[in-house]
Design an enzyme around this catalytic site. Structure first.
Site, mmCIF file in Angstrom:
data_model
loop_
_atom_site.group_PDB
_atom_site.id
_atom_site.type_symbol
_atom_site.label_atom_id
_atom_site.label_comp_id
_atom_site.label_asym_id
_atom_site.label_seq_id
_atom_site.Cartn_x
_atom_site.Cartn_y
_atom_site.Cartn_z
ATOM 1 N N GLU A 33 0.883 -1.167 0.040
ATOM 2 C CA GLU A 33 -0.090 0.126 -0.060
ATOM 3 C C GLU A 33 1.034 1.076 0.000
ATOM 4 O OE1 GLU A 33 -3.030 0.322 -0.648
ATOM 5 O OE2 GLU A 33 -3.766 -1.618 -0.558
ATOM 6 N N TYR A 116 -6.408 6.205 4.754
ATOM 7 C CA TYR A 116 -6.496 5.335 3.671
ATOM 8 C C TYR A 116 -5.904 3.969 4.097
ATOM 9 C CZ TYR A 116 -5.548 2.577 -0.410
ATOM 10 O OH TYR A 116 -5.389 1.562 -1.180
ATOM 11 N N ASP A 134 -9.317 5.657 -1.444
ATOM 12 C CA ASP A 134 -8.425 6.278 -2.329
ATOM 13 C C ASP A 134 -8.946 7.032 -3.351
ATOM 14 O OD1 ASP A 134 -9.211 4.505 -4.154
ATOM 15 O OD2 ASP A 134 -6.949 3.585 -4.319
#
Ligand code: SF4
Length: 347
Positions: A33, A116, A134
């Site tokens: 991520e 996020y 996102d």
């Protein structure tokens, strides 16, 4: 089927096989991520494999030297991400005795982990029911609900959280979040969305009202700052002087050539006569080559960079810099633009 079910169903049938998918290991999800934050999926693949091979666990990352971590990040840009990963790995191994935080509330305390990313890890690795929003998800939500709130204001973000919360309610949260992101990346794209094949077109408010290309709405963002970097590539025999960027500024922790930053653009003829230049470079030195100006764009800055390649006889300020052999240069993490320069001009 409701909209969420259809998007998840579409995801199961059409999802891209990405190397960091199909795992519930929070460390792997965290690395992927963070890496994907400012990097395209295709570009991230190789970097991810290399990074995970070298640092397969949070322990391996924590015990590594920062220079090495930055080296493995070299080319991806936004190096603060790598420094934060390293810092947080040490925190997890040290303060948390190796136990990875397992709730959104704890995850968001990690340096470099925003709303996020915390939501993505909490939902995918620990099944916490929290929406990860996102850029892709903002777009999908804005269009599905024909929502005109700005996606970059706190009020707008609150509204999108409500909408996502409403959609995630009865779903498997990890699958839902990944399905929404994938759907935004592959179907509900910024330009030319595939509305003709979209499984939720008949439930999409923007499609019905023909407002798809107006959404999402974004408030105009900050001004770009121009900066002017003159790099002195000071060669002494087969060695060159470098320094580590230490200030709280871009590229912190990376290496560079001695730098003179000027307030405005300065022509090379004028620069080599300036006091700043002559304080560093004695007149018995030889200017070998002056590069064209290179424009290098960062998120909020535009750098105007010129390299001055110089053969030195003596250097009055040597104690402030590291003199390193050219063949050793690759061991030092440097910004992409300097890496390119080295590749094309020093070997
Ligand atoms: Fe996106 Fe078009 Fe589908 Fe609406 S119909 S969700 S705009 S792809």
């Amino acid at each position: 089927m409701n909209v969420s079910d259809k998007i998840i169903d579409f995801y199961y049938k059409h999802k891209r096989e990405l190397i960091w998918r199909n795992t519930k290991d929070p460390y792997i999800i965290w690395i992927s991520e963070i890496m994907l934050q400012q990097t395209r999926v295709n570009q991230a693949n190789d970097y991810f494999l290399r990074f995970i091979k070298r640092f397969p666990t949070v322990y391996k990352l924590a015990e590594a030297d920062e220079n090495e971590v930055l080296n493995y990040w070299q080319g991806l840009g936004y190096y603060t991400r790598a420094r934060n990963l390293h810092f947080s790995a040490k925190y997890i191994v040290g303060a948390l005795k190796g136990t990875f935080p397992n709730t959104y509330k704890e995850l968001i305390k990690l340096k470099g982990v925003g709303e996020y990313t915390a939501a993505a890890i909490a939902s995918i690795a620990f099944d916490e029911k929290i929406a990860a929003i996102d850029g892709n998800v903002y777009r999908v939500l804005a269009r599905l609900f024909n929502e005109y709130s700005s996606i970059n204001t706190s009020q707008g973000k609150k509204r999108f959280k409500e909408l996502a919360g409403f959609m995630i309610a009865r779903q498997n949260p990890g699958d839902f979040n990944q399905a929404m992101m994938e759907f935004g990346a592959t179907v509900c794209k910024p330009v030319k969305p595939d509305c003709e094949i979209c499984p939720v077109a008949n439930q999409c408010e923007a499609f019905k009202k023909r407002t798809v290309m107006e959404l999402p709405v974004k408030k105009k963002s900050v001004k770009i700052r121009n900066r002017y970097f003159q790099y002195l590539v000071l060669l002494k025999g087969k060695s060159v002087f470098v320094q580590k960027r230490a200030e709280n500024d871009i590229w912190k922790g990376l290496y560079q050539f001695p730098l003179i930053e000027t307030k405005q653009n300065i022509a090379p003829e004028k620069f080599i006569k300036s006091n700043k230049f002559n304080d560093l470079v004695y007149s018995n030195s030889q200017i070998l080559k002056i590069s064209e100006e290179i424009k290098h764009r960062l998120s909020h800055q535009l750098l105007h960079i010129r390299f001055y390649k110089i053969k030195l006889e003596q250097f009055a300020h040597a104690e402030y810099y590291n003199l390193i052999a050219l063949e050793e240069l690759e061991k030092y993490p440097v910004p992409k633009v300097i890496e390119e320069y080295i590749k094309n001009n020093l070997f």
